[in-house]
Design a protein around this motif. Sequence first.
Motif, mmCIF file in Angstrom:
data_model
loop_
_atom_site.group_PDB
_atom_site.id
_atom_site.type_symbol
_atom_site.label_atom_id
_atom_site.label_comp_id
_atom_site.label_asym_id
_atom_site.label_seq_id
_atom_site.Cartn_x
_atom_site.Cartn_y
_atom_site.Cartn_z
ATOM 1 N N HIS A 11 -1.810 -0.142 6.686
ATOM 2 C CA HIS A 11 -1.817 0.776 5.546
ATOM 3 C C HIS A 11 -3.074 0.608 4.698
ATOM 4 O O HIS A 11 -3.775 -0.406 4.762
ATOM 5 C CB HIS A 11 -0.577 0.544 4.674
ATOM 6 N N GLY A 12 -3.340 1.606 3.865
ATOM 7 C CA GLY A 12 -4.467 1.557 2.957
ATOM 8 C C GLY A 12 -4.245 0.586 1.796
ATOM 9 O O GLY A 12 -3.155 0.052 1.591
ATOM 10 N N LEU A 31 -0.236 3.372 -2.538
ATOM 11 C CA LEU A 31 -1.679 3.258 -2.368
ATOM 12 C C LEU A 31 -2.371 3.439 -3.723
ATOM 13 O O LEU A 31 -1.913 4.202 -4.568
ATOM 14 C CB LEU A 31 -2.204 4.334 -1.412
ATOM 15 N N TRP A 36 -6.040 5.744 -0.987
ATOM 16 C CA TRP A 36 -6.001 7.172 -0.671
ATOM 17 C C TRP A 36 -7.320 7.623 -0.057
ATOM 18 O O TRP A 36 -7.347 8.456 0.868
ATOM 19 C CB TRP A 36 -5.695 7.987 -1.918
ATOM 20 N N ALA A 39 -7.311 6.534 3.509
ATOM 21 C CA ALA A 39 -6.438 7.414 4.280
ATOM 22 C C ALA A 39 -7.149 8.728 4.603
ATOM 23 O O ALA A 39 -7.039 9.253 5.725
ATOM 24 C CB ALA A 39 -5.153 7.678 3.513
ATOM 25 N N GLN A 40 -7.878 9.265 3.624
ATOM 26 C CA GLN A 40 -8.630 10.494 3.836
ATOM 27 C C GLN A 40 -9.723 10.287 4.887
ATOM 28 O O GLN A 40 -9.929 11.144 5.766
ATOM 29 C CB GLN A 40 -9.254 10.960 2.516
ATOM 30 N N THR A 56 6.076 4.958 11.297
ATOM 31 C CA THR A 56 5.705 4.109 10.164
ATOM 32 C C THR A 56 6.870 3.169 9.847
ATOM 33 O O THR A 56 7.980 3.334 10.348
ATOM 34 C CB THR A 56 5.406 4.937 8.898
ATOM 35 N N GLN A 64 2.334 6.908 3.142
ATOM 36 C CA GLN A 64 1.243 7.570 2.430
ATOM 37 C C GLN A 64 -0.066 7.519 3.211
ATOM 38 O O GLN A 64 -0.867 8.453 3.162
ATOM 39 C CB GLN A 64 1.055 6.926 1.056
ATOM 40 N N SER A 65 -0.265 6.459 3.951
ATOM 41 C CA SER A 65 -1.521 6.276 4.693
ATOM 42 C C SER A 65 -1.706 7.304 5.797
ATOM 43 O O SER A 65 -2.837 7.565 6.223
ATOM 44 C CB SER A 65 -1.583 4.860 5.276
ATOM 45 N N VAL A 66 -0.609 7.893 6.273
ATOM 46 C CA VAL A 66 -0.694 8.895 7.354
ATOM 47 C C VAL A 66 -0.100 10.235 6.921
ATOM 48 O O VAL A 66 0.195 11.088 7.757
ATOM 49 C CB VAL A 66 0.007 8.386 8.633
ATOM 50 N N CYS A 152 1.634 3.203 11.816
ATOM 51 C CA CYS A 152 1.094 2.581 10.609
ATOM 52 C C CYS A 152 2.068 1.529 10.114
ATOM 53 O O CYS A 152 3.247 1.824 9.883
ATOM 54 C CB CYS A 152 0.830 3.629 9.533
ATOM 55 N N LEU A 181 -6.505 0.019 6.575
ATOM 56 C CA LEU A 181 -6.858 1.174 7.394
ATOM 57 C C LEU A 181 -7.784 0.827 8.562
ATOM 58 O O LEU A 181 -8.490 1.687 9.088
ATOM 59 C CB LEU A 181 -7.455 2.299 6.543
#
Length: 205
Positions: A11-12, A31, A36, A39-40, A56, A64-66, A152, A181
């Motif tokens: 995860h981020g 996150l 974030w 993740a972007q 996940t 949130q990471s994906v 993730c 990430l």
Amino acid sequence: MNSKKVYLIRHGQTDYNLQSIVQGSGVDSELNARGWQQAQQFFEAYKGIPFDKIYTSNLQRSVQSVQQFIDLGIPHEKYEALNEINWGTREGTRITPEEDEYYRNILQTWRDGETSICIEGGESPELVSERQKPFIEHVLLNRPEEETVLICMHGRAMRIFLSNLLRYPLRCMDQFLHQNLGLYQLEYTGSMFTVKRYCDVAHLR
């Protein structure tokens, strides 16, 4: 099943990561701004991969990471088996020099092969491994229609997961480095997994 491609990420970043506060499975943090952004960046680099399924943990930092991949309509399932190790009484606390000594000792205990030893109030690597194995056997390896999957999860749990996939003894798990990430790309050829990318962070700028 003849083959499968697995994209495995941690995860981020969260504020807990940034502040050296232990999270584990009992702290469901979000996150932060950098997370974030990571993740972007991962999404921009890998949005062209034809993922058949996203897996996940139950923890929101993992989802949130994906999230951008999920928003594309890719099927998504959450599994407790992918949750981080339970760090017991240390969860939610900032790491102090005294805590560092405790962690060094427990990690050395695990490196010495005593992977059945639980951290105080929490889990052992063997307990985490045992909850992961049914997911690997009955979900990851028993759905041939899912040729390319994105997973993730979390740092320590990911080290244990990679040990399971690659058939390493748990005492060797620390050789699998991880970053927020960071990506492991693996391929299954019908009998074993091989690593194509090792903790790749080239997509992070």
